[in-house]
Motif scaffolding. Sequence first.
Motif, PDB file in Angstrom:
ATOM      1  N   ASP A  98      39.878  52.892  32.576  1.00 57.07           N
ATOM      2  CA  ASP A  98      39.938  53.609  33.850  1.00 57.07           C
ATOM      3  C   ASP A  98      40.495  52.711  34.956  1.00 57.07           C
ATOM      4  O   ASP A  98      40.175  51.528  35.050  1.00 57.07           O
ATOM      5  N   GLU A  99      41.335  53.293  35.813  1.00 52.88           N
ATOM      6  CA  GLU A  99      41.909  52.554  36.937  1.00 52.88           C
ATOM      7  C   GLU A  99      40.810  52.081  37.896  1.00 52.88           C
ATOM      8  O   GLU A  99      40.878  50.985  38.448  1.00 52.88           O
ATOM      9  N   LEU A 100      39.774  52.897  38.065  1.00 53.98           N
ATOM     10  CA  LEU A 100      38.663  52.527  38.940  1.00 53.98           C
ATOM     11  C   LEU A 100      37.944  51.286  38.421  1.00 53.98           C
ATOM     12  O   LEU A 100      37.579  50.401  39.201  1.00 53.98           O
ATOM     13  N   ASN A 101      37.766  51.180  37.119  1.00 54.50           N
ATOM     14  CA  ASN A 101      37.146  49.993  36.533  1.00 54.50           C
ATOM     15  C   ASN A 101      37.955  48.748  36.865  1.00 54.50           C
ATOM     16  O   ASN A 101      37.399  47.709  37.239  1.00 54.50           O
ATOM     17  N   GLU A 102      39.278  48.848  36.748  1.00 56.88           N
ATOM     18  CA  GLU A 102      40.139  47.704  37.058  1.00 56.88           C
ATOM     19  C   GLU A 102      40.039  47.332  38.536  1.00 56.88           C
ATOM     20  O   GLU A 102      39.963  46.152  38.884  1.00 56.88           O
ATOM     21  N   GLU A 103      40.039  48.334  39.407  1.00 58.10           N
ATOM     22  CA  GLU A 103      39.905  48.084  40.850  1.00 58.10           C
ATOM     23  C   GLU A 103      38.602  47.366  41.166  1.00 58.10           C
ATOM     24  O   GLU A 103      38.573  46.410  41.933  1.00 58.10           O
ATOM     25  N   LEU A 104      37.519  47.859  40.579  1.00 56.41           N
ATOM     26  CA  LEU A 104      36.204  47.274  40.845  1.00 56.41           C
ATOM     27  C   LEU A 104      36.118  45.848  40.318  1.00 56.41           C
ATOM     28  O   LEU A 104      35.534  44.975  40.960  1.00 56.41           O
TER      29      LEU A 104
END
Length: 150
Positions: free
Chosen positions: A118-124
């Motif tokens: 997930d892109e959100l996981n990478e951002e976090l």
Amino acid sequence: MNRRTVLASTIGIMGGIAGCLTSPENNQDGQGGSQNSVTDESHDCPEIAYFQAYLHPEHPHEREVYDAEDDDFMSYDNISELLSKAGEEYSEEPQDEIDENSPTLLAQVSDNSISRGDELNEELNQKIGDGVYVEHEDVVYFIEYRLEVC
């Protein structure tokens, strides 16, 4: 049973066990390093993201302290909820019960909608890394994020 049969059985069983213990992201299908076709649907348990907020007695001066509003931490629903819960817990926690020598866990939020790809996981991961100090409503918290995969 002869010795070869026992040896072959033992090697076969150990190979099967080792295959079960290998995580899907470490398996290679032999085509340029791409991952196996093992899908997340084959897992019996979901990936769960955990956000934790600690009150540290003192933060290291070499570590930057971010502002929750100015540095966009509050734009993430999970972090906003986490800091809100931590603030409530901090205001309700008698100050003499907070250990001045070790971190105190004030709040935890979990979310099973975040996954490895997930892109959100990478951002976090980029934003929080190994943990960050964030100031919210005049209190500095240490925030951690991790994604657990069974």
